[in-house]
Enzyme design. Sequence first.
Site, PDB file in Angstrom:
ATOM      1  N   HIS A 148       0.825  -1.205   0.000  1.00 19.39           N
ATOM      2  CA  HIS A 148       0.000   0.000   0.000  1.00 19.39           C
ATOM      3  C   HIS A 148       0.861   1.259   0.000  1.00 19.39           C
ATOM      4  O   HIS A 148       0.387   2.322  -0.411  1.00 19.39           O
ATOM      5  CB  HIS A 148      -0.923   0.016   1.220  1.00 19.39           C
ATOM      6  CG  HIS A 148      -2.174  -0.793   1.061  1.00 19.39           C
ATOM      7  ND1 HIS A 148      -2.163  -2.154   0.877  1.00 19.39           N
ATOM      8  CD2 HIS A 148      -3.487  -0.421   1.064  1.00 19.39           C
ATOM      9  CE1 HIS A 148      -3.404  -2.595   0.780  1.00 19.39           C
ATOM     10  NE2 HIS A 148      -4.235  -1.569   0.883  1.00 19.39           N
ATOM     11  N   HIS A 206       0.384  -3.622   8.962  1.00 22.64           N
ATOM     12  CA  HIS A 206       1.840  -3.564   8.819  1.00 22.64           C
ATOM     13  C   HIS A 206       2.483  -3.007  10.079  1.00 22.64           C
ATOM     14  O   HIS A 206       1.874  -2.228  10.826  1.00 22.64           O
ATOM     15  CB  HIS A 206       2.233  -2.667   7.640  1.00 22.64           C
ATOM     16  CG  HIS A 206       1.942  -3.265   6.300  1.00 22.64           C
ATOM     17  ND1 HIS A 206       2.634  -4.341   5.799  1.00 22.64           N
ATOM     18  CD2 HIS A 206       1.036  -2.915   5.356  1.00 22.64           C
ATOM     19  CE1 HIS A 206       2.156  -4.642   4.604  1.00 22.64           C
ATOM     20  NE2 HIS A 206       1.185  -3.802   4.318  1.00 22.64           N
TER      21      HIS A 206
END
Length: 330
Positions: A114, A163
């Site tokens: 991302h 993450h």
Amino acid sequence: MDALHEAGIRFAALLQAGPSWLERVLVPLSSMADPKHLFTVCFPLCYSLEPAVGTAVLWGALLAEWLNVVLKWLLFGERPFWWLHESGMAARELLALRQFPVSCETGPGSPSGHCMVPAAALWPLVAALRARCGSPVLRILPCAAYVLLLAAVGLSRVFVLAHFPHQVVTGTVAGVVLGWGLQGRTPGSPRAFAFAALLLPLSALILRWVLSAAGFDIDWSLLLATRWCSSPAWLRPDSRPLASLWRDAGSALGLALAAAAPAPRLGPWPRLAGAGAAVAALQGLQRLREPRDPALCSGSCALRAAAGPWLVGSALPRLLAGLSRAPHRE
């Protein structure tokens, strides 16, 4: 690595304990930063601004996503939403951490796609906007917006437990370097795009085979994501690395088809209308039901990805050019 992971979990807990508006901003931002939106929304809009810029955006996106898949297979990165439990940290400490529908990515976590893919793909747009700004002060604005966007996306990925911070930083730096390195190096020939459509998935699949032959479990992350995702409905099969590979291969093939049948140059308003029609068409394609058979699903993903550049770069502009030249009846 455990100390780095623990520090990342504590930082995520600090973010989630912050003001309530953070959730209202960061969760939707994490969803909007999904790399697939670069293919279906950002690319056609940038193409309407300038075809060369749109092509460079898509080229950067597919190369960055391919490299991200390769790095994920090599680095075996954990994700916070499952490491928290697998490490025993959740049992040792009472942490008020929440998952969200965007948390349950099924691929490995390092580096962050991302962050990496938008960082690489949006650099051509930033460079084009800076070139159009006459004032040195105005030229700072695209870069400032780029940096702020990447920072916000990185925080959003940590906030939703997708993450760790170091994965966000690694992905962002890798994407920026790749985007800068690709500047002015977008191919224009159908042969080059067709070669990429074949080479990118083939090289990644060879790597996958080599790792599997060496005894590594390539799908190890899918089991952990399934085990620790708060809701089975939140699991996202389209986040698996193989799905990204087929999207990249299809997009490169679509660029080859568009380059082989270039469309006539349109004026600003027809191009804008074409961009809107392309975004609507691509969103419709994304909502088609996936076949259950894995081979058919892969083929469907590649074909839909190929349809995007062909529609944006060839079919829709030709249609709009034909409509603009059509005689009007009294």
